[in-house]
Design an enzyme around this catalytic site. Structure first.
Site, PDB file in Angstrom:
ATOM      1  N   ALA A  24      42.806  23.152  85.007  1.00  0.00           N
ATOM      2  CA  ALA A  24      41.746  23.822  85.778  1.00  0.00           C
ATOM      3  C   ALA A  24      40.593  22.860  86.064  1.00  0.00           C
ATOM      4  CB  ALA A  24      41.241  25.052  85.027  1.00  0.00           C
ATOM      5  N   GLU A  48      52.156  30.178  86.156  1.00  0.00           N
ATOM      6  CA  GLU A  48      52.406  28.811  85.719  1.00  0.00           C
ATOM      7  C   GLU A  48      53.893  28.494  85.859  1.00  0.00           C
ATOM      8  OE1 GLU A  48      50.041  28.118  82.274  1.00  0.00           O
ATOM      9  OE2 GLU A  48      51.504  26.728  81.451  1.00  0.00           O
ATOM     10  N   THR A  83      47.754  21.602  79.362  1.00  0.00           N
ATOM     11  CA  THR A  83      47.173  22.927  79.074  1.00  0.00           C
ATOM     12  C   THR A  83      46.271  23.399  80.217  1.00  0.00           C
ATOM     13  OG1 THR A  83      45.429  21.811  77.855  1.00  0.00           O
ATOM     14  CG2 THR A  83      47.286  22.681  76.576  1.00  0.00           C
ATOM     15  N   ARG A  84      46.071  24.698  80.267  1.00  0.00           N
ATOM     16  CA  ARG A  84      45.381  25.321  81.393  1.00  0.00           C
ATOM     17  C   ARG A  84      43.933  24.849  81.543  1.00  0.00           C
ATOM     18  NH1 ARG A  84      47.676  31.521  80.755  1.00  0.00           N
ATOM     19  NH2 ARG A  84      49.709  31.048  81.645  1.00  0.00           N
ATOM     20  N   ASP A  85      43.246  24.692  80.414  1.00  0.00           N
ATOM     21  CA  ASP A  85      41.848  24.257  80.499  1.00  0.00           C
ATOM     22  C   ASP A  85      41.755  22.924  81.222  1.00  0.00           C
ATOM     23  OD1 ASP A  85      43.251  23.084  78.398  1.00  0.00           O
ATOM     24  OD2 ASP A  85      41.516  22.930  77.066  1.00  0.00           O
TER      25      ASP A  85
END
Lengths: 251, 606
Positions: free
Chosen positions: B313, B253, B308-310
Site C-alpha cells: 500500500a 489479493e 505484506t499489505r502495509d
C-alpha cells in the site's frame, strides 16, 4: 452532473405511494448511490436495506422501472434519464417500510429443508476427496447471495402468494446444492414433492432471467430435481428399486 | 417510563458474521441457551465480502507447510507486536477449523487428488489459502448460517444493540431495539460475546460493509474493557479507484496470487524497487522467477507484489504521490498479461477470479481479461480492537468476550491476507466455548432498571429535537467524520494532523448532542445513524489517540514525522481505556517476553 427524477415508494399509515425526488447524478453512480443521496439530503427516514454495495450480500433488491434488480449493481448510465426512474419494493413480499420488505418467509422455508448429511470421511484423518469436476455444478448453486429476486419474480409466489406451499427457486437451488453434493447421503425427494411443492414450478424461467449471479436456476437446478422426483415416484422400475433398497437399509 | 421486552439467555452473541456464528455454534454445542443478534439479515454480514481465502497450514499443496511456518509468517507480518499465544493457537487450530467447515457442507476448490486446494497470498511462505474462487467469505458464512439454523439457537434478525448493561464490574446483558418497529429490547445474559467486526465505515474510502462502524469496540470500551493496537489500521493496497461511486471496493489479493502484477504509468513493475530487509531472502529479484512462484514452482521465490499489505500500500502511495500514477489516481494491476504465458488465459481468469471479472465488467465497464485495472489503497481492516485473553477471548471486563475483527492481538501491526477468516473460526469457536463455560458457572446478574430507562431516554432524544432548527443531520455528521479520518488519520500520518483530527472529533462530539431525527421509530435509517455516531466517533478517537502516541512507523501505522521503526516502540502495545471521569486514557504497556519455545521457532525460521 445531471438532475434526475426518481419516484420512490414511501409508506404511510394508510398504505403507500410513489413520491418524487430530484437529485444530481455524477459519473459511475449506481441506483443505490442515488437513493442514499436522496436519503441523506432530503429524506433521512426513508427506509432502504443495504450492506455491501458490491453485489455480494443481496440486501438491496428492489424493482427498478419494474425490473427486479440489485440497486447496487444497476448503473445510472444504463437507465433512461429523460423520464422518472421508479423504485418499488419487491412485490412478492409484504412491505415493512418504504423499500424494505419482510423476507422472513424465506428463512422459515429454508429451515424445513433437511440439512447436509455427509458420508463417513474417506481418509483416516477425517477428510474427504472430491474431484473439482464433481463439484463444479454445485459451486454454481453456492454462488447464490440470497437476494430473493428469483422468489420475487416467481409467479407462484408473486401472483398466487403460495409461499407456504412452494419453497420457490431460491430453495430449489439450495436443495439442488445439497442433493448434488458429492458427500451428501440424505434423500430430499419426498419433501421436494410434498412440502417443497416442486410441481408448482412450470418452468417459465423468470427466476433464471433475474438472477444477479447468473445461476441457471431452471435448467441446472429445478429440472434435474424434477427428474429425480419423477424417477423416484413415477417410474415403476425405480419405485421397485427404492422399495428394495429401503428394506435393505432397515434390517 | 419506556416499555421494553426482555429476553433471557445464557450466552448472547452480538454479531452474525463468521466469528459470531462460529461462537454461537460452539456455545450451543456446550448445551447452554444462545441468542445471536444480527444487525442485518442473517447471512449478510461483512464476512460475505471476503474474497481470497482462509489461511490454514493444511499442507495440501506444499507439504513443507506446518503450523510453525504459519506462526512465524504471522509474527513477521505483524512486525512482532502480535500476541504470540494467539498466533500460536491460530496457526495450530486453523486447519481443523477449515476441515470442520467441509464436514458442514462447504465446498472448497480442489487439488488434483481431490483435497482442499490452497493458493498463494501475501506474506505466506507457502500456498496456504483454502478458497472458493474469489468468494470464500460467502461460502463460509453460508456454511455457518445453514449449520446454525438447525441448532436451536435464537436468531434475532435486524436488531441493533445500543449499550451493554452491567452490574458492578460485570456485564449482565445488552440493550437494543428491533429495526422493523423500533421497539426496545433487553437481553439478559450471563455472558456476552462481541463479534461485530471492523470499522471501515469511519473512513471515506473503504472496502467495508455498511455494518462496519466499530460498534462492538465502542460498546466494549464504554463498558470499561481495554482496547489495544488501535493505531494499526490496514489499508488494503488494491481497492477500485474508478468510477467514484465504487471507490474503495476491494480487489482481492488473489489477483496477485494468480500472477497479477503492479505497474506505474511508465509500465514499470515498481514493487521490485523497494523490498524490506526482513523479506529480502524470500523475495524474487526478477520477473520470471516471480511468475514461476505464482504457478507453483516450489524452488522459486515470491514476487514482490506478494509482500505484506502495509508495504504494498505504501509503495502504491509513493508512485501516486510522485506523479507516476494512473489517470484516476491509482496504479495499474494487470492480470490480462498472463495470456503471454498460458493458453486459455481468458477462461482461466474468469474461473479463478469470477467476482473480480463481474465487478469490473458491471461497475466500471472494464474487461480484466483484456485490460489492466486501476487500483489504490482502501481502508480494509483494523488490527487493533478489544483486548482479550488469548485462550478464552475474555476481555478485561468480566462476562464480556470478543472475537474476530473487533478483538485484537493476533495480527499485531499488520494482518496477513487470509488470516482474518481463520481468525474468525479459531477464536469464534474459543469465545463460544469459554463464554458457555463462564455462563454455566455464573449466576445471572441483575438488570438495573434505572440504567435501562436512562439509556432509553437518551436513545429517543434525537426525536425530541426534530422541530429544532439547530438540529444536526446525522448523515452529514457521518460524512464529516469520514472526510476528516480519510484526510488526517489515513495511510500517511503526522503528529500535527492527528492533533487536528482530535480537535475535529471533539467538535463532532458536540454536534452529536444536537443530532435530530424525523419520522417514526420503525426502520428509520436517520435514527439508526444517529445512534451509531457515538460508536463511530469513539473508535475514531481511539485510533487517532493511539496513532499520536506511537512515534514510529510500523506495519499499518506510518508516521511521516517518524518514518523509521523504533526499538522502544517495538516492545510496547498502546492500551486505551475509559477512566473514572469518562475520559479516554492512553498508556504504553510493555509486551511480556515471548515464551522460550516460541522464540526458538522464530529464530529457526528466520
Amino acid at each position: 452532473m445531471a438532475s434526475v427524477t426518481f419516484q420512490i415508494w414511501r409508506t404511510h399509515a394508510s398504505g403507500g405511494q410513489l413520491q418524487e425526488y430530484k437529485t444530481e447524478i455524477s459519473e459511475g453512480m449506481v441506483v443505490l448511490d442515488a437513493v442514499h443521496q436522496i436519503q441523506a439530503e432530503q429524506a433521512n427516514d426513508m427506509a432502504v436495506r443495504w450492506n455491501c454495495k458490491a453485489g455480494k450480500c443481496g440486501s438491496c433488491s428492489a424493482e427498478i422501472n419494474g425490473h427486479p434488480k440489485l440497486m447496487c449493481m444497476t448503473r445510472m448510465s444504463d437507465m433512461p434519464q429523460d423520464k422518472p426512474i421508479t423504485i418499488h419494493p419487491m412485490k412478492a413480499f409484504p412491505v415493512i417500510r418504504d423499500l424494505v420488505t419482510d423476507v422472513s418467509v424465506n428463512y422459515r422455508m429454508k429451515k424445513k429443508i433437511k440439512k447436509f448429511k455427509p458420508r463417513p470421511p474417506d481418509a483416516p484423518d477425517g477428510t474427504w476427496r472430491m474431484a473439482q469436476s464433481d463439484i463444479d455444478r454445485i459451486q454454481e448453486f453456492r454462488k447464490c447471495i440470497e437476494c430473493f429476486l428469483c422468489q420475487d419474480v416467481c409467479h407462484v409466489l408473486r401472483e398466487h402468494q403460495l409461499h407456504e406451499e412452494f419453497v420457490g427457486p431460491r430453495h430449489m437451488v439450495y436443495t439442488a446444492a445439497l442433493e448434488m453434493h458429492p458427500l451428501d447421503v440424505e434423500d430430499r425427494r419426498e419433501e421436494l414433492k410434498n412440502t417443497g411443492g416442486i410441481g408448482f414450478c412450470n418452468i417459465t424461467k423468470c427466476c433464471t432471467t433475474v438472477c444477479p449471479e447468473h445461476i441457471t436456476i431452471t435448467d441446472n437446478a429445478i429440472i434435474p430435481l424434477k427428474e429425480r422426483v419423477a424417477d423416484r415416484f413415477y417410474d415403476p422400475l425405480m419405485r421397485l428399486l427404492h422399495l428394495f433398497s429401503k428394506k435393505k437399509n432397515n434390517h | 417510563m419506556t416499555n421494553y421486552e426482555t429476553y433471557h439467555h445464557d450466552v448472547l452473541v452480538i454479531g452474525s458474521g463468521g466469528a459470531g456464528l462460529r461462537a454461537a455454534i460452539e456455545a450451543s454445542a456446550a448445551g447452554v441457551s444462545v441468542a445471536v443478534v444480527c444487525r442485518s439479515l442473517l447471512g449478510k454480514a461483512h464476512t460475505v465480502m471476503a474474497e481470497g481465502g482462509v489461511a490454514a497450514a493444511l499442507g495440501n499443496v506444499d507439504d513443507r507447510d506446518n503450523w510453525k511456518v504459519h506462526f512465524t509468517d504471522t509474527l513477521r507480518g505483524g512486525q512482532y507486536l502480535n500476541n504470540e499465544r494467539m498466533a500460536e493457537l491460530h496457526a495450530k487450530e486453523s486447519p481443523d477449523r477449515v476441515r470442520e467447515l467441509e464436514a458442514w457442507g462447504a465446498v472448497f476448490d480442489r487439488t488434483d487428488d481431490g483435497r482442499i486446494l490452497q493458493r498463494n497470498f501475501g506474506g505466506h511462505k507457502y500456498p496456504r489459502l483454502a478458497h472458493v474462487g474469489d468468494r470464500t467469505g460467502l461460502e463460509m458464512i453460508r456454511t455457518l448460517q445453514d449449520y446454525t439454523i438447525h441448532l436451536g439457537v435464537d436468531i434475532y434478525q435486524e436488531f441493533t444493540i445500543v449499550n451493554l448493561l452491567k452490574e458492578g464490574d460485570k456485564v449482565v446483558g445488552a440493550f437494543g431495539y428491533d429495526r422493523e418497529k423500533g421497539l426496545f429490547k433487553v437481553f439478559h445474559a450471563k455472558a456476552v460475546i462481541i463479534a461485530t467486526g471492523g470499522m471501515g465505515r469511519i473512513y471515506k474510502i473503504s472496502s467495508n460493509s455498511w455494518d462496519c462502524t466499530g460498534s462492538g469496540i465502542s460498546l466494549a470500551y464504554h463498558a470499561g474493557a481495554e482496547l489495544i493496537d488501535m493505531e494499526f489500521v490496514q489499508f488494503h493496497p488494491t481497492g477500485m479507484v474508478w468510477p467514484p461511486s465504487v471507490r474503495g471496493l476491494l480487489i482481492t489479493e488473489g489477483v496477485r496470487g494468480e500472477g497479477g502484477v503492479l505497474r506505474n504509468n511508465a509500465g514499470r513493475r515498481f514493487m521490485f524497487d523497494d523490498v524490506p530487509e526482513s523479506y529480502r531472502a524470500q523475495t524474487s529479484t526478477n520477473e520470471e522467477e516471480g511468475w514461476r512462484y505464482t504457478q507453483g514452482d516450489k524452488n522459486a521465490k515470491r514476487p514482490p507484489e506478494l509482500l505484506t499489505r502495509d508495504h504494498v500500500a505504501r509503495c502504491i502511495m509513493r508512485e501516486i504521490r510522485e506523479g507516476r500514477g494512473s489517470p484516476h489516481g491509482g496504479v495499474y494491476l494487470d492480470i490480462a498479461w498472463i495470456k503471454e504465458k498460458i493458453p486459455n488465459a481468458t477462461e482461466h481468469i474468469r474461473r479463478k477470479l469470477p467476482s473480480m471479472y463481474h465487478q469490473f465488467k458491471e461497475l466500471a465497464g472494464v474487461d480484466i481479461t483484456k485490460e489492466a485495472m486501476e487500483v489504490g489503497p482502501t481502508t480494509h481492516y483494523i488490527m487493533g480492537g478489544v483486548k482479550v485473553d488469548a485462550d478464552s477471548q475474555m476481555t478485561s471486563t468480566p462476562g464480556l468476550f470478543a472475537a474476530g475483527e473487533c478483538a485484537a492481538g493476533l495480527h499485531g501491526a499488520n494482518r496477513l491476507g487470509g488470516n482474518s477468516l481463520s481468525d474468525l473460526l479459531v477464536f469464534g469457536k474459543r469465545a463460544g466455548e469459554y463464554a458457555a463455560a463462564y455462563a454455566r458457572n455464573t449466576p445471572a446478574g441483575k438488570i438495573n432498571e434505572r440504567e435501562v430507562q436512562e439509556i432509553a431516554t437518551a436513545a429517543l432524544a434525537p426525536f425530541e429535537r426534530e422541530s429544532s432548527a439547530a438540529g444536526e443531520n446525522p448523515f452529514q455528521i457521518q460524512y464529516q467524520l469520514q472526510d476528516r479520518m480519510q484526510e488526517l488519520v489515513g495511510i500517511v500520518r503526522t503528529g500535527k494532523e492527528l492533533e487536528e483530527a482530535l480537535k475535529h472529533i471533539g467538535e463532532l462530539k458536540e454536534k452529536i448532542i444536537r443530532v435530530a431525527c424525523s419520522g417514526n421509530r420503525g426502520y428509520n435509517p436517520g435514527w439508526h445513524t444517529a445512534l451509531e455516531l457515538t460508536h463511530m466517533i469513539t473508535v475514531a478517537e481511539a485510533i487517532a489517540r493511539a496513532a499520536l502516541q506511537r512515534k514510529e512507523s510500523r506495519g499499518g501505522h506510518y508516521r511521516e514525522d517518524f518514518p523509521e521503526k523504533s526499538d522502544a516502540f517495538g516492545k510496547v502495545n498502546i492500551n486505551i481505556k475509559k477512566d473514572d471521569k469518562g475520559e479516554m486514557t492512553v498508556t504504553q504497556v510493555t509486551k511480556p517476553k515471548m515464551r522460550d519455545d516460541l522464540q526458538q521457532i522464530v529464530n529457526e525460521m528466520k
